[in-house]
Motif scaffolding. Structure first.
Motif, mmCIF file in Angstrom:
data_model
loop_
_atom_site.group_PDB
_atom_site.id
_atom_site.type_symbol
_atom_site.label_atom_id
_atom_site.label_comp_id
_atom_site.label_asym_id
_atom_site.label_seq_id
_atom_site.Cartn_x
_atom_site.Cartn_y
_atom_site.Cartn_z
ATOM 1 N N ASP A 146 46.194 54.023 34.188
ATOM 2 C CA ASP A 146 46.777 52.812 33.624
ATOM 3 C C ASP A 146 45.737 51.696 33.667
ATOM 4 O OD1 ASP A 146 48.628 51.133 32.487
ATOM 5 O OD2 ASP A 146 49.756 50.759 34.334
ATOM 6 N N VAL A 147 45.851 50.773 32.717
ATOM 7 C CA VAL A 147 44.899 49.667 32.642
ATOM 8 C C VAL A 147 45.631 48.410 32.205
ATOM 9 C CG1 VAL A 147 44.270 50.296 30.270
ATOM 10 C CG2 VAL A 147 42.723 48.876 31.611
ATOM 11 N N GLY A 148 45.255 47.283 32.793
ATOM 12 C CA GLY A 148 45.826 46.014 32.401
ATOM 13 C C GLY A 148 45.004 45.356 31.305
ATOM 14 N N GLU A 149 45.525 44.250 30.791
ATOM 15 C CA GLU A 149 44.786 43.503 29.783
ATOM 16 C C GLU A 149 43.531 42.894 30.404
ATOM 17 O OE1 GLU A 149 48.057 41.996 26.562
ATOM 18 O OE2 GLU A 149 47.920 40.858 28.427
ATOM 19 N N GLY A 150 42.576 42.561 29.534
ATOM 20 C CA GLY A 150 41.305 42.044 30.000
ATOM 21 C C GLY A 150 41.442 40.769 30.816
ATOM 22 N N ARG A 151 40.512 40.577 31.730
ATOM 23 C CA ARG A 151 40.536 39.387 32.587
ATOM 24 C C ARG A 151 39.137 39.120 33.122
ATOM 25 N NH1 ARG A 151 44.911 39.343 37.273
ATOM 26 N NH2 ARG A 151 46.195 38.710 35.490
ATOM 27 N N PHE A 152 38.765 37.850 33.207
ATOM 28 C CA PHE A 152 37.600 37.468 33.996
ATOM 29 C C PHE A 152 37.954 36.223 34.798
ATOM 30 C CE2 PHE A 152 36.812 35.698 29.733
ATOM 31 C CZ PHE A 152 36.493 34.373 29.985
ATOM 32 N N VAL A 153 37.297 36.084 35.940
ATOM 33 C CA VAL A 153 37.600 34.992 36.859
ATOM 34 C C VAL A 153 36.329 34.222 37.175
ATOM 35 C CG1 VAL A 153 39.581 36.171 37.895
ATOM 36 C CG2 VAL A 153 37.308 36.453 38.919
ATOM 37 N N GLY A 154 36.497 32.938 37.467
ATOM 38 C CA GLY A 154 35.395 32.118 37.935
ATOM 39 C C GLY A 154 35.470 31.974 39.440
ATOM 40 N N VAL A 155 34.419 32.367 40.127
ATOM 41 C CA VAL A 155 34.374 32.319 41.581
ATOM 42 C C VAL A 155 33.411 31.218 42.010
ATOM 43 C CG1 VAL A 155 33.691 33.581 43.663
ATOM 44 C CG2 VAL A 155 34.949 34.757 41.841
ATOM 45 N N SER A 156 33.864 30.377 42.925
ATOM 46 C CA SER A 156 33.010 29.332 43.485
ATOM 47 C C SER A 156 32.243 29.896 44.679
ATOM 48 C CB SER A 156 33.862 28.139 43.944
ATOM 49 O OG SER A 156 33.090 27.260 44.749
ATOM 50 N N PRO A 157 30.918 30.030 44.593
ATOM 51 C CA PRO A 157 30.157 30.516 45.751
ATOM 52 C C PRO A 157 30.266 29.575 46.947
ATOM 53 C CG PRO A 157 28.837 30.668 43.753
ATOM 54 C CD PRO A 157 30.051 29.847 43.413
ATOM 55 N N GLU A 158 30.388 28.284 46.680
ATOM 56 C CA GLU A 158 30.481 27.324 47.771
ATOM 57 C C GLU A 158 31.803 27.450 48.508
ATOM 58 O OE1 GLU A 158 30.346 22.480 48.504
ATOM 59 O OE2 GLU A 158 29.846 23.320 46.539
ATOM 60 N N GLN A 159 32.901 27.567 47.753
ATOM 61 C CA GLN A 159 34.224 27.685 48.373
ATOM 62 C C GLN A 159 34.561 29.122 48.761
ATOM 63 O OE1 GLN A 159 36.036 24.991 49.127
ATOM 64 N NE2 GLN A 159 34.409 23.719 48.222
ATOM 65 N N ARG A 160 33.815 30.076 48.222
ATOM 66 C CA ARG A 160 34.068 31.502 48.450
ATOM 67 C C ARG A 160 35.508 31.853 48.082
ATOM 68 N NH1 ARG A 160 30.543 33.426 53.757
ATOM 69 N NH2 ARG A 160 28.600 32.397 53.096
ATOM 70 N N ALA A 161 35.884 31.446 46.875
ATOM 71 C CA ALA A 161 37.238 31.681 46.404
ATOM 72 C C ALA A 161 37.258 31.663 44.889
ATOM 73 C CB ALA A 161 38.187 30.615 46.954
ATOM 74 N N VAL A 162 38.309 32.249 44.312
ATOM 75 C CA VAL A 162 38.498 32.218 42.873
ATOM 76 C C VAL A 162 38.933 30.815 42.462
ATOM 77 C CG1 VAL A 162 39.863 33.124 40.952
ATOM 78 C CG2 VAL A 162 39.056 34.676 42.749
ATOM 79 N N ALA A 163 38.193 30.213 41.536
ATOM 80 C CA ALA A 163 38.486 28.847 41.088
ATOM 81 C C ALA A 163 39.382 28.830 39.862
ATOM 82 C CB ALA A 163 37.182 28.105 40.781
ATOM 83 N N TRP A 164 39.279 29.839 38.999
ATOM 84 C CA TRP A 164 40.105 29.903 37.791
ATOM 85 C C TRP A 164 40.129 31.330 37.263
ATOM 86 C CZ3 TRP A 164 36.793 31.733 34.212
ATOM 87 C CH2 TRP A 164 35.445 31.324 34.266
ATOM 88 N N THR A 165 41.089 31.578 36.375
ATOM 89 C CA THR A 165 41.294 32.908 35.804
ATOM 90 C C THR A 165 41.513 32.793 34.300
ATOM 91 O OG1 THR A 165 42.307 33.733 37.843
ATOM 92 C CG2 THR A 165 42.764 34.971 35.833
ATOM 93 N N VAL A 166 40.921 33.705 33.530
ATOM 94 C CA VAL A 166 41.142 33.797 32.094
ATOM 95 C C VAL A 166 41.660 35.191 31.771
ATOM 96 C CG1 VAL A 166 40.072 33.823 29.805
ATOM 97 C CG2 VAL A 166 39.413 32.078 31.470
ATOM 98 N N ASP A 167 42.852 35.274 31.182
ATOM 99 C CA ASP A 167 43.405 36.542 30.721
ATOM 100 C C ASP A 167 43.119 36.704 29.234
ATOM 101 O OD1 ASP A 167 44.536 37.475 33.141
ATOM 102 O OD2 ASP A 167 46.217 36.088 32.897
ATOM 103 N N ILE A 168 42.682 37.884 28.849
ATOM 104 C CA ILE A 168 42.343 38.183 27.452
ATOM 105 C C ILE A 168 43.496 39.000 26.886
ATOM 106 C CG2 ILE A 168 40.552 39.040 25.903
ATOM 107 C CD1 ILE A 168 38.627 38.980 28.309
ATOM 108 N N GLN A 169 44.471 38.327 26.384
ATOM 109 C CA GLN A 169 45.718 38.972 25.986
ATOM 110 C C GLN A 169 45.509 39.942 24.830
ATOM 111 O OE1 GLN A 169 48.561 35.846 25.229
ATOM 112 N NE2 GLN A 169 48.693 35.261 27.375
ATOM 113 N N GLY A 170 46.121 41.108 24.952
ATOM 114 C CA GLY A 170 46.107 42.098 23.884
ATOM 115 C C GLY A 170 44.893 42.987 23.832
#
Length: 415
Positions: free
Chosen positions: A222-246
């Motif tokens: 199984d596979v979900g729809e496309g996604r990429f995330v922006g990670v802050s190296p300074e905060q060491r956490a995900v800062a935002w998410t983009v879903d590529i629908q369809g």
């Protein structure tokens, strides 16, 4: 479609370059080009690192930006090399983004799970670091975020974590590149039951590191729809998410020369029975990089126009033109390579292979020689194009990069 699956598919078709002679000694390093100052700024990359492989053995080639070879066997899986205590396997990759440290970094993936740092000038091993922590972490990419820190994406997830530190997987490991050690991890999100995040390619965009997520089940059913995330190296956490629908099976995000545009290619779901991709869920998507998260600008409609799944690797040849590929098995028997205008979506065919899974990595050097490269395992060469002032790609003569062992080129990384 993920690179691990491509490895399995390619291993099932006739190998190119098998039954070669035992590898010769290393052909050595190449001049660093920074006058001995590792902190010296570089407007252009110094060259490219090319992985040649038959998926049983591996050879690393160092070439100029135009693809001409500088060291045809910088290091190989069979050659004795001082300091290489963990030998290279047949499943090796290199970082897409040139390491600012100037080191050559090798990513030994499934079954080995080791990073190797090497000195460009001497071809000597600096350090090796296992990143498996007791499971198949399958590291996919490496990116240096400052003078002493780097991130490595671990595609694999551990079904039974807790036995060792940092053994969860499906994450980014934070590495201390002065001590060559693991100092932390950044968890990556996946809210849908039955899917794993499957982080792969990484790109620096402003202060963030953009990470592409494969979003696949443990058994790839199984596979979900496309996604990429922006990670802050300074905060060491995900800062935002983009879903590529369809769309499904999306690759590493490419950045335009100005830094204002992003492009991502999605290959769709792969049908292992028919060996085909579904053009309905494949395309190239353009984003505005000046906002966080990046804002979708347009979809180019390339997969439907070509009746083929677009390959996950692509590169900006110029601000307005992308070099991209499509998989064989649908409209054509073999892979195809083409350029596409970002503004109009117009596609210009550049060539074909006779079989699928022949084309691999791409690399372009806009403003730094303006040459685009494509690894072609079928011809065992790099295909090359000169990017003209109007954005056209004029063909140059193919070059054979692995003149020492004779393995076909697979992937290309920055240097």
């Amino acid at each position: 479609m993920v690179k691990l699956s491509l490895f399995a598919v390619a291993a099932s078709i006739p190998l190119l370059g098998c039954n070669v002679e035992p590898p010769p000694p290393s052909t050595g390093g190449v001049p660093d080009g920074r006058g001995g100052d590792p902190g010296a700024p570089r407007a252009c990359e110094r060259g490219v690192v090319i992985v040649t492989s038959d998926y049983q053995s591996t050879n690393i080639v160092v070439s100029r930006l135009d693809g001409t070879t500088l060291s045809p066997s910088f290091v190989s899986s069979g050659a004795a090399k001082p300091g290489l205590s963990l030998a290279l396997s047949g499943d090796v990759d290199v970082p897409a983004t040139a390491p600012p440290s100037g080191r050559v970094v090798l990513i030994d993936r499934y079954g080995t799970n080791v990073l190797t740092w090497m000195d460009l000038e001497t071809a000597e091993v600096i350090a090796q670091l296992p990143v498996g922590q007791g499971f198949e972490s399958n590291p996919h990419d490496y990116i240096e975020v400052d003078a002493e820190r780097a991130l490595v994406s671990r595609f694999g997830s551990n079904p039974t974590p807790g036995a060792e530190p940092f053994d969860e997987g499906g994450d980014l490991l934070v590495l201390d590149t002065a001590k060559y050690s693991i100092e932390g991890r950044i968890a990556l999100p996946e809210e849908r039951a039955g899917l794993l995040p499957r982080p792969s390619g990484m790109t620096r965009v402003g202060d963030d590191v953009v990470v592409s997520l494969g979003r696949l089940a443990a058994d790839f059913s199984d596979v979900g729809e496309g996604r990429f995330v922006g990670v802050s190296p300074e905060q060491r956490a995900v800062a935002w998410t983009v879903d590529i629908q369809g769309l499904h099976g999306c690759g590493r995000v490419a950045v335009s020369p100005s830094g204002e545009r992003l492009a991502v290619a999605c290959s769709s779901r792969f049908d292992a029975d028919t060996m085909q991709f579904d053009p309905a869920t494949s395309d190239i998507v353009i984003y505005d990089a000046r906002s966080a998260p990046p804002r979708e600008l347009k979809r180019l409609g390339v997969a439907r126009a070509l009746d083929a799944g677009v390959q996950r690797s692509l590169a900006f040849a110029s601000e307005d033109v992308l070099l991209a590929m499509a998989y064989g098995g649908n409209a054509s028997a073999g892979d195809s390579v083409f350029s596409v205008n970002v503004a109009t979506g117009d596609v210009t065919p550049l060539g074909e292979a006779a079989q699928p899974f022949a084309f691999g990595g791409v690399h372009c050097s806009p403003g730094c020689g303006d040459v685009c490269l494509l690894s072609d395992a079928e011809r065992s060469t790099l295909r090359r194009w000169k990017v003209t002032a109007n954005g056209a790609l004029d063909p140059l003569e193919d070059v054979t990069v692995d003149t020492a062992i004779g393995l076909p080129p697979r992937s290309i990384g920055g240097l």
